[in-house]
Write a protein that holds these residues in place. Structure first.
Motif, PDB file in Angstrom:
ATOM      1  N   TRP A  24      46.848  44.254  45.521  1.00 58.01           N
ATOM      2  CA  TRP A  24      46.175  43.682  44.348  1.00 58.01           C
ATOM      3  C   TRP A  24      47.160  42.837  43.595  1.00 58.01           C
ATOM      4  O   TRP A  24      48.420  43.126  43.551  1.00 58.01           O
ATOM      5  CB  TRP A  24      45.671  44.659  43.391  1.00 58.01           C
ATOM      6  CG  TRP A  24      46.750  45.538  42.639  1.00 58.01           C
ATOM      7  CD1 TRP A  24      47.453  45.096  41.732  1.00 58.01           C
ATOM      8  CD2 TRP A  24      47.075  47.084  42.872  1.00 58.01           C
ATOM      9  NE1 TRP A  24      48.177  46.373  41.095  1.00 58.01           N
ATOM     10  CE2 TRP A  24      47.976  47.270  41.861  1.00 58.01           C
ATOM     11  CE3 TRP A  24      46.478  47.896  43.878  1.00 58.01           C
ATOM     12  CZ2 TRP A  24      48.473  48.546  41.826  1.00 58.01           C
ATOM     13  CZ3 TRP A  24      47.329  49.114  43.812  1.00 58.01           C
ATOM     14  CH2 TRP A  24      48.261  49.531  42.953  1.00 58.01           C
ATOM     15  N   ARG A  25      46.721  41.781  42.962  1.00 57.72           N
ATOM     16  CA  ARG A  25      47.357  40.915  42.013  1.00 57.72           C
ATOM     17  C   ARG A  25      46.557  40.805  40.820  1.00 57.72           C
ATOM     18  O   ARG A  25      45.604  40.319  40.677  1.00 57.72           O
ATOM     19  CB  ARG A  25      47.676  39.628  42.676  1.00 57.72           C
ATOM     20  CG  ARG A  25      48.683  39.668  43.713  1.00 57.72           C
ATOM     21  CD  ARG A  25      48.722  38.155  44.152  1.00 57.72           C
ATOM     22  NE  ARG A  25      49.760  38.202  45.391  1.00 57.72           N
ATOM     23  CZ  ARG A  25      50.010  37.339  46.219  1.00 57.72           C
ATOM     24  NH1 ARG A  25      49.189  36.062  45.991  1.00 57.72           N
ATOM     25  NH2 ARG A  25      50.936  37.387  47.132  1.00 57.72           N
ATOM     26  N   ILE A  68      43.568  41.199  48.244  1.00 54.54           N
ATOM     27  CA  ILE A  68      44.113  40.631  49.579  1.00 54.54           C
ATOM     28  C   ILE A  68      44.363  41.480  50.904  1.00 54.54           C
ATOM     29  O   ILE A  68      45.125  42.437  50.628  1.00 54.54           O
ATOM     30  CB  ILE A  68      45.385  39.906  49.331  1.00 54.54           C
ATOM     31  CG1 ILE A  68      45.297  38.918  48.054  1.00 54.54           C
ATOM     32  CG2 ILE A  68      45.722  39.085  50.508  1.00 54.54           C
ATOM     33  CD1 ILE A  68      46.635  38.447  47.609  1.00 54.54           C
ATOM     34  N   LYS A  86      38.406  38.159  43.478  1.00 51.46           N
ATOM     35  CA  LYS A  86      38.433  37.229  44.625  1.00 51.46           C
ATOM     36  C   LYS A  86      39.062  38.033  46.006  1.00 51.46           C
ATOM     37  O   LYS A  86      40.166  38.480  45.867  1.00 51.46           O
ATOM     38  CB  LYS A  86      39.564  35.961  44.527  1.00 51.46           C
ATOM     39  CG  LYS A  86      39.260  35.061  45.698  1.00 51.46           C
ATOM     40  CD  LYS A  86      40.265  34.039  45.552  1.00 51.46           C
ATOM     41  CE  LYS A  86      40.098  32.780  46.669  1.00 51.46           C
ATOM     42  NZ  LYS A  86      40.894  31.670  46.508  1.00 51.46           N
ATOM     43  N   TYR A 138      40.829  36.059  37.057  1.00 45.79           N
ATOM     44  CA  TYR A 138      40.224  36.801  38.002  1.00 45.79           C
ATOM     45  C   TYR A 138      41.328  37.645  38.660  1.00 45.79           C
ATOM     46  O   TYR A 138      42.492  37.260  38.704  1.00 45.79           O
ATOM     47  CB  TYR A 138      39.569  36.172  39.076  1.00 45.79           C
ATOM     48  CG  TYR A 138      40.202  35.142  39.822  1.00 45.79           C
ATOM     49  CD1 TYR A 138      41.049  35.465  41.081  1.00 45.79           C
ATOM     50  CD2 TYR A 138      40.122  33.809  39.377  1.00 45.79           C
ATOM     51  CE1 TYR A 138      41.501  34.542  41.850  1.00 45.79           C
ATOM     52  CE2 TYR A 138      40.940  32.781  40.177  1.00 45.79           C
ATOM     53  CZ  TYR A 138      41.444  32.957  41.266  1.00 45.79           C
ATOM     54  OH  TYR A 138      42.179  32.152  42.029  1.00 45.79           O
ATOM     55  N   THR A 139      40.712  38.816  39.292  1.00 45.93           N
ATOM     56  CA  THR A 139      41.951  39.693  40.060  1.00 45.93           C
ATOM     57  C   THR A 139      41.844  39.375  41.656  1.00 45.93           C
ATOM     58  O   THR A 139      40.784  38.804  41.890  1.00 45.93           O
ATOM     59  CB  THR A 139      41.294  41.115  40.083  1.00 45.93           C
ATOM     60  OG1 THR A 139      41.084  41.596  38.708  1.00 45.93           O
ATOM     61  CG2 THR A 139      42.128  42.095  41.012  1.00 45.93           C
ATOM     62  N   ARG A 140      42.760  39.240  42.134  1.00 47.94           N
ATOM     63  CA  ARG A 140      42.911  39.138  43.737  1.00 47.94           C
ATOM     64  C   ARG A 140      43.142  40.324  44.325  1.00 47.94           C
ATOM     65  O   ARG A 140      43.948  41.099  44.236  1.00 47.94           O
ATOM     66  CB  ARG A 140      44.104  38.228  43.898  1.00 47.94           C
ATOM     67  CG  ARG A 140      43.990  36.825  43.261  1.00 47.94           C
ATOM     68  CD  ARG A 140      45.051  35.880  43.556  1.00 47.94           C
ATOM     69  NE  ARG A 140      45.226  35.723  45.041  1.00 47.94           N
ATOM     70  CZ  ARG A 140      46.425  35.131  45.639  1.00 47.94           C
ATOM     71  NH1 ARG A 140      47.487  34.725  44.845  1.00 47.94           N
ATOM     72  NH2 ARG A 140      46.356  34.660  47.156  1.00 47.94           N
ATOM     73  N   GLU A 157      40.147  38.277  49.624  1.00 45.39           N
ATOM     74  CA  GLU A 157      40.824  37.348  50.526  1.00 45.39           C
ATOM     75  C   GLU A 157      41.123  37.985  51.998  1.00 45.39           C
ATOM     76  O   GLU A 157      41.777  39.474  51.832  1.00 45.39           O
ATOM     77  CB  GLU A 157      42.127  36.805  50.157  1.00 45.39           C
ATOM     78  CG  GLU A 157      41.852  36.032  48.601  1.00 45.39           C
ATOM     79  CD  GLU A 157      43.165  35.719  48.105  1.00 45.39           C
ATOM     80  OE1 GLU A 157      44.010  35.258  48.579  1.00 45.39           O
ATOM     81  OE2 GLU A 157      43.185  35.725  46.731  1.00 45.39           O
ATOM     82  N   GLY A 188      38.089  33.622  52.364  1.00 43.47           N
ATOM     83  CA  GLY A 188      37.741  34.624  51.028  1.00 43.47           C
ATOM     84  C   GLY A 188      36.499  34.358  50.366  1.00 43.47           C
ATOM     85  O   GLY A 188      35.742  33.363  50.812  1.00 43.47           O
ATOM     86  N   TYR A 212      34.237  35.613  46.429  1.00 41.47           N
ATOM     87  CA  TYR A 212      34.385  36.221  45.136  1.00 41.47           C
ATOM     88  C   TYR A 212      33.236  37.221  44.873  1.00 41.47           C
ATOM     89  O   TYR A 212      32.158  36.887  45.218  1.00 41.47           O
ATOM     90  CB  TYR A 212      34.234  35.099  44.012  1.00 41.47           C
ATOM     91  CG  TYR A 212      35.408  34.398  43.688  1.00 41.47           C
ATOM     92  CD1 TYR A 212      36.193  34.543  42.699  1.00 41.47           C
ATOM     93  CD2 TYR A 212      35.696  33.091  44.473  1.00 41.47           C
ATOM     94  CE1 TYR A 212      37.376  33.790  42.591  1.00 41.47           C
ATOM     95  CE2 TYR A 212      36.712  32.284  44.329  1.00 41.47           C
ATOM     96  CZ  TYR A 212      37.630  32.610  43.399  1.00 41.47           C
ATOM     97  OH  TYR A 212      38.692  31.856  43.050  1.00 41.47           O
TER      98      TYR A 212
END
Length: 494
Positions: A266-267, A258, A81, A254-256, A83, A91, A93
């Motif tokens: 990254w998260r 931002i 995702k 999923y990976t974030r 953002e 945001g 995907y």
């Protein structure tokens, strides 16, 4: 020429153990493999997010998925995702799936684009099962022969635990690990590497050497001086700071990614913790500013002090030179925006297997390996540049600069074609499918002016009915799927 019977892998970590495991699994008794690794040398360890080909690697190795998930504390990844990339507060995907169902000569997004021009406001992602599952926090393998219901996935995992997992696997197959640091390198008269000398005096000879020594490039660069192609004028981020934090109550599938004013964060959710990091430009943030920005944007309590990493995006000019093949960070670096780091390790080893110098290293083999490697790195490079270059942010010099920069002609052509009428053509062996380029193009704000004429072969009523039916088909599995956390509990208990 000397036939290759002995392969020496310099360096452990993810790259070294993938190389050792895959070479030994495929070649078996054809080669003996030694691996040199020092517990005193740390690994970068930020490659915790992957893309679907990792499952092919695990399948070739014969890895049991439940055992893998347990031992590496892995979770499922359906998408990334993005953002704040086009503009702050917005945001989109990039999923591993594809929207709808395409016609023979017309991708689904052309039908969707026509419907949009007729007044339909449904998002393209509503036709993507990966997106629907990511948003709902659900996952399970779907056993269906209908490609419309495919749910491609990858993993998030602890890179250190994965290396340990592969080490155990490799040693069981006969790979010999040597603990220690290299203090010297001897060469044959023709310049090939002959021996690696360890600090305690041990000498390891080899016919072929795999350099997995990280950014240092101990053999490929420090000894053979192959040079480096610098891409930082296209990808100006040159630093990262990483920190683990406590796991979330609910594990996102999923990976974030931002975006911030001069980089992105990254998260990555794991079973036992979360991986966090900030990729940034040192021309815009100091180390202190980067650390403070990261720590102030964590969703859970930090578990360690921030760790800083310096890098330069680009690639070795020769990723195979003489009898040394560079794999992983020693071969080049592309920031982890699209989770390609581990895949480039995997594809580099697969390419070596396809061109393995059984009766000795030849110029033809080396040249073909380097040709294919260059193409692959450049294609991934272009895809990452796309995220930066196509933006509408006005809040910082960083985003204005990357929007105004001159991009490679290969990328410029793709953008122009898609903007005209939604045309997407996958280059030969491009890692990213048309659906990947589609999602990022649209997500970054490129809306095609036109669509393929085949989309007009349906009446307005037929088109509306077709799209409604597709929405229903894509949503149908959701109620039957367990939550992501429930799936992990079930499989890890199996």
């Amino acid at each position: 020429m000397q036939s290759v019977r002995k392969v020496v892998v310099l360096g452990g970590g993810t790259s070294g153990w993938i190389a050792a495991a895959l070479l030994k699994k495929v070649l078996g008794p054809v080669v003996d493999i030694d691996l040199i690794e020092s517990d005193d040398i740390g690994t970068v360890g930020v490659g915790e997010a992957t893309i679907p080909p990792i499952r092919l690697l695990n399948n070739v190795l014969g890895v049991n998925e439940a055992e893998f998930l347990r031992e590496t504390k892995a979770t499922i990844k359906l998408a990334i995702k993005f953002e704040n990339w086009r503009v702050p507060g917005e945001g989109y995907y990039h999923t591993f799936g594809a929207p709808g169902k395409s016609l023979a000569f017309c991708h689904f997004h052309h039908l969707w684009r026509r419907a949009q021009q007729l007044g339909d406001t449904t998002s393209l992602w509503q036709y993507d099962l990966n997106y629907l599952c990511a948003e709902a926090g659900k996952f399970a393998s779907i056993n269906s022969k209908d490609p419309v219901l495919e749910l491609p996935y990858a993993y998030h995992f602890d890179a250190g635990l994965y290396a340990r997992f592969l080490r155990k696997f490799s040693e069981q197959m006969g790979v010999v690990r040597h603990e220690g640091k290299v203090s010297g390198v001897t060469q044959h008269g023709n310049g090939d590497i002959q021996h690696l000398v360890l600090e305690d005096g041990r000498v390891l000879a080899g016919d072929l050497f795999i350099d997995c020594s990280g950014f240092r490039g101990l053999l490929i660069q420090q000894k053979l001086n192959t040079g480096y192609e610098d891409w930082s004028h296209w990808l100006p981020c040159d630093r990262a700071v990483a920190v683990p934090s406590e796991r979330f109550e609910h594990t996102l599938p999923y990976t974030r990614a931002i975006a911030h004013s001069s980089g992105w964060q990254w998260r990555i959710p794991l079973q036992h913790r979360n991986g966090n990091g900030l990729v940034y430009s040192s021309s815009h943030y100091t180390e202190q500013q980067a650390a403070e920005l990261l720590l102030s944007n964590l969703d859970s309590k930090a578990l360690a002090e921030p760790k800083f990493i310096q890098f330069k995006t680009g690639r070795r000019r020769k990723q195979w030179h003489r009898n040394v093949v560079s794999v992983g960070l020693s071969s080049g670096f592309l920031e982890p925006l699209e989770s390609t780091s581990i895949h480039l390790i995997q594809s580099g080893v697969v390419r070596l297997l396809q061109l393995f110098p059984h009766q000795g290293v030849t110029e033809a083999l080396v040249n073909e390996y380097n040709r294919q490697s260059q193409i692959e790195f450049e294609q991934v490079r272009d895809f990452i540049i796309l995220h930066y270059h196509v933006n509408e942010r006005t809040d910082s010099p960083f985003w204005r600069d990357v929007r105004q920069m001159q991009v490679p002609d290969t990328l410029k052509r793709k953008i122009q074609l898609f903007a005209e009428n939604g045309s997407l053509f996958r280059e030969q062996n491009d890692l990213f499918l048309e659906s990947s380029w589609l999602q990022v193009m649209l997500g970054q704000g490129i809306v095609p002016k036109d669509y393929h004429p085949l989309a007009n072969s349906y009446s307005e009523a037929q088109l509306k009915q077709m799209l409604q039916t597709m929405l229903a088909i894509k949503r149908d599995p959701l109620d039957k799927l367990p939550s992501h956390d429930e799936f992990l509990r079930r499989i890890c208990a199996a």
